[in-house]
Every structure is written in C-alpha cells, then in structure tokens.
Design an enzyme around this catalytic site. Structure first.
Site, PDB file in Angstrom:
ATOM      1  N   ASP A  52     -15.769  -0.659   0.757  1.00 34.44           N
ATOM      2  CA  ASP A  52     -14.598  -1.342   1.176  1.00 34.44           C
ATOM      3  C   ASP A  52     -15.017  -2.892   1.549  1.00 34.44           C
ATOM      4  O   ASP A  52     -14.297  -3.755   0.839  1.00 34.44           O
ATOM      5  CB  ASP A  52     -13.924  -0.883   2.035  1.00 34.44           C
ATOM      6  N   ARG A  98      -6.121 -10.018   0.606  1.00 32.47           N
ATOM      7  CA  ARG A  98      -5.455 -11.086   1.478  1.00 32.47           C
ATOM      8  C   ARG A  98      -6.299 -11.506   2.778  1.00 32.47           C
ATOM      9  O   ARG A  98      -6.230 -12.713   2.845  1.00 32.47           O
ATOM     10  CB  ARG A  98      -4.433 -10.103   2.249  1.00 32.47           C
ATOM     11  N   ASN A  99      -7.380 -10.731   3.176  1.00 27.85           N
ATOM     12  CA  ASN A  99      -8.202 -10.991   4.216  1.00 27.85           C
ATOM     13  C   ASN A  99      -9.057 -12.310   3.811  1.00 27.85           C
ATOM     14  O   ASN A  99      -9.058 -13.343   4.487  1.00 27.85           O
ATOM     15  CB  ASN A  99      -8.893 -10.195   4.917  1.00 27.85           C
ATOM     16  N   LYS A 127     -14.439  -4.565   8.154  1.00 29.40           N
ATOM     17  CA  LYS A 127     -14.639  -5.270   6.969  1.00 29.40           C
ATOM     18  C   LYS A 127     -13.626  -6.112   6.712  1.00 29.40           C
ATOM     19  O   LYS A 127     -13.828  -7.095   6.088  1.00 29.40           O
ATOM     20  CB  LYS A 127     -14.775  -4.107   5.835  1.00 29.40           C
ATOM     21  N   GLU A 181      -4.814  -7.747   8.074  1.00 26.01           N
ATOM     22  CA  GLU A 181      -5.200  -6.923   9.406  1.00 26.01           C
ATOM     23  C   GLU A 181      -6.303  -7.514   9.973  1.00 26.01           C
ATOM     24  O   GLU A 181      -6.525  -7.437  11.288  1.00 26.01           O
ATOM     25  CB  GLU A 181      -5.547  -5.602   9.122  1.00 26.01           C
ATOM     26  N   TRP A 221       0.937  -1.171  -0.115  1.00 28.48           N
ATOM     27  CA  TRP A 221      -0.047   0.089  -0.145  1.00 28.48           C
ATOM     28  C   TRP A 221       0.903   1.374  -0.172  1.00 28.48           C
ATOM     29  O   TRP A 221       0.490   2.265  -0.917  1.00 28.48           O
ATOM     30  CB  TRP A 221      -0.957  -0.063   1.084  1.00 28.48           C
TER      31      TRP A 221
END
Ligand SMILES: NC(=O)C1=CN([C@@H]2O[C@H](COP(=O)(O)OP(=O)(O)OC[C@H]3O[C@@H](n4cnc5c(N)ncnc54)[C@H](O)[C@@H]3O)[C@@H](O)[C@H]2O)C=CC1
Ligand SMILES: O=C(CO)COP(=O)(O)O
Length: 296
Positions: free
Chosen positions: A215, A226-227, A162, A252, A12
């Site tokens: 989002d 990735r989540n 989210k 995260e 990012w």
C-alpha cells in the site's frame, strides 16, 4: 446470495459496493440520500448480518456514538487512519461497540478508481476471528485476490501510517527533489512505520506484505493518491484549507499525522518523517523540512 450493507457512499464505499455486488446482494447508505442503485436507509442496513463501514477514521467515533446499534452484525472496517484528537487506533474505538470476534479490518493497495474498473487487486482481511476473515474473503469478486491475517494492529498501523509517508512523498515530488530522494523517503518511511507498529505488538511481516509495503508503494508514488496530492499542494505553498477544498475528498494522512505527533509526544517516540509532515502541515517550509531530513 448473502446480503451485505455498505455504510458510506464515498469513493471507497461505492467501489466496494460495486465489487461485492458480483457475488452478493449489496445495499448502500450514506448520511445524505443519493440517487444510486440499492440505496436504502441506515436503519435498513443495520438489520443486515454483514456490514462494511467506509466512514473516515476522523468521523467514526462520533458516528458510532450517535448512529450505531449492535444487533450482532459482522463488521468489515474499510477506513485507514488514526483519530487525530485522541491518537486512538480504529480497533480501540470499535472495541466499545463491537466484539473482537465480530469485526475485521480491510487493508492492502487498492485505489477505488481501479476497483471500479474491475482491475486486478489484492486485499487483506484482518481479524482475530479467522472464520470471519474467511467469510468476508469469500464475498469478494474474482478480480480481487483476498488474503487473510490475524495481525489487526499491524494492518491498521500500516494502512494509516502509509498515508502520512505518501504526503511526504508528494512534497518530495512537488519540490522536484528527484527519484533518489523519493526512494530514500519511501524506504525509510517503511522502516519508520514498521518500528512504530512493532512497538504496539504488530508482526514485522505485515509491513513487508500487501498491507505495508504494497500500500505504501502504491500511495507514495502516484498522483491517484489523495494523500500524495496533499503533499504536492504543500510543496506549492498551499494551505491545508486550500488543498482540502481542491481535493473535495478525504485525505486521512492529515489527521493521522496529527495523531502520530500526539502519540510520539505522549510515549516519547522518535517518528522523524511523521514529525516533518506534521510540521509542514503546521506551516514549516517544505524545502527546509525535507532537506533537513534527507541531508547529513
Ligand atoms: N478511495 C480509496 O481509494 C480508498 C479509501 N480508503 C479509506 O476509506 C475511507 C473512506 O474514504 P473514501 O470513501 O475514499 O472518502 P470520500 O471522501 O470519497 O468519502 C467519505 C464518505 O464518508 C462519509 N462521511 C464522512 N463523514 C461522515 C459522518 N460523520 N457520518 C456519516 N458519513 C460520513 C461521506 O459522506 C462520504 O460518503 C478512508 O479512511 C480512506 O482512507 C481505503 C482504501 C482505498
Ligand atoms: O488507501 C488507498 C489506496 O490503497 C487510497 O489512498 P488515498 O486516500 O491517498 O487516495
């Protein structure tokens, strides 16, 4: 031309450095030296007036304590997460180091990979200081449409929560439970994060706009997230360690699921999807977990 410093040269941070360099002179730094354009030392970045911090939420407390020196810089926080060990939101953590008038938080649906390809993207800059939001908004390139908001807590909670729902959606996809189940999970996830946010004084509308639904829809429906991929791995019975090794990048939603579990316990809150994600991460069978959540 404004000079902007980016701290954190992960996916990012690098994508933001690329995007911001259309209109500004951008410098970047990371904890390990990189052979990339305009890479400078942290000390040099800290001298700049405008700084973007793209260090993950789970690392930021220690980083600020050990490395940050307040010289009146204007900060744009790019991370999305809640600290697992303390349950603290990023704005609580930054409060000890940066005044509210000097800080803004970035939110909205934005995969770094697409930003790096200059694909159309919309972001929200959230700050108590509207002048600062406008200033940061003016730095972004033409392919990124920027909006501003003063609902810092709403944007922060939406961006962090989210990621947890995206893990659940990944589990749902990995278990092949179907699109009906995924839609049920995502829409109930939206309500869950909105209810949680409102308990902290967030504005309802932040959850139906880019920072929330925008989002969430992006992250909870794509293997680019990735989540979401963490969820796919959990559905296949992989351990957290195996998943993170394969990923090689931050997810995260994991730390945030632990943070939400702590907050729910401390404040006696009902966060059903976040709880199931936490329990799956702790070893509960993903199928029985989602079935118990999705059936009567
Ligand atoms: N990749 C994406 O598409 C997006 C990511 N984000 C958020 O941005 C944040 C960063 O994510 P990515 O850059 O994608 O992750 P990444 O895994 O690609 O990179 C993380 C970066 O943080 C640095 N870092 C980690 N711990 C550190 C420490 N203790 N001190 C200094 N630097 C440290 C790493 O060296 C690495 O450069 C996360 O909160 C993520 O949720 C937000 C929007 C989009
Ligand atoms: O926040 C993101 C997109 O807006 C990135 O999501 P992931 O961290 O799940 O890849």
């Amino acid at each position: 031309m404004n000079k902007i410093g980016v701290i954190g040269a992960g996916k990012w941070g690098s994508a933001l450095a690329f995007a911001l360099s259309e209109k500004n002179e951008v410098y970047i730094t990371s904890r390990t030296p990189r052979d990339i354009k305009n890479f400078v030392s942290l000390e040099e970045i800290l001298e700049l007036k405008y700084i973007v911090i793209a260090i993950p939420a789970q690392e930021i407390s220690l980083w600020l304590k050990e490395h940050f020196v307040n010289k009146g810089q204007k900060i744009l926080v790019a991370a999305k997460g809640i600290e697992a060990s303390s349950g603290l939101f990023l704005n609580n953590i930054y409060k000890d180091y940066v005044k509210d008038k000097d800080i803004a938080y970035l939110s909205g649906p934005s995969f770094a990979t697409e930003v790096k390809k200059s694909l159309p993207t919309a972001l929200v800059i959230n700050s108590k200081n509207e002048e600062l939001s406008d200033k940061f908004a003016s730095f972004f390139p033409s392919f990124i449409k920027t909006y501003t908001s003063t609902d810092v807590i709403g944007a922060e909670i939406a961006g962090a929560y989210k990621n947890v729902i995206a893990i659940a959606a990944g589990v749902c996809e990995g278990l092949e439970l179907g699109k009906n189940a995924a839609a049920a999970l995502i829409s109930r996830g939206l309500v869950e994060m909105q209810r949680f946010g409102c308990a902290y004084g967030a504005k309802e509308e932040s959850f139906v706009g880019l920072s929330g639904a925008g989002d969430l829809f992006l992250t909870a429906s794509s293997t680019m997230s990735r989540n979401f991929r963490v969820g796919l791995g959990l559905a296949k019975g992989k351990t957290q360690t195996e998943i993170l090794q394969e990923l090689g990048e931050v997810a995260e939603g994991i730390g945030t699921a632990y943070a939400l579990q702590k907050i729910a316990k401390d404040r006696d809150l009902y966060l059903p999807i976040a709880r199931e994600v936490y329990e799956i991460l702790e070893g509960k069978d993903p199928l029985s977990s989602l079935k118990s959540f999705l059936s009567n």
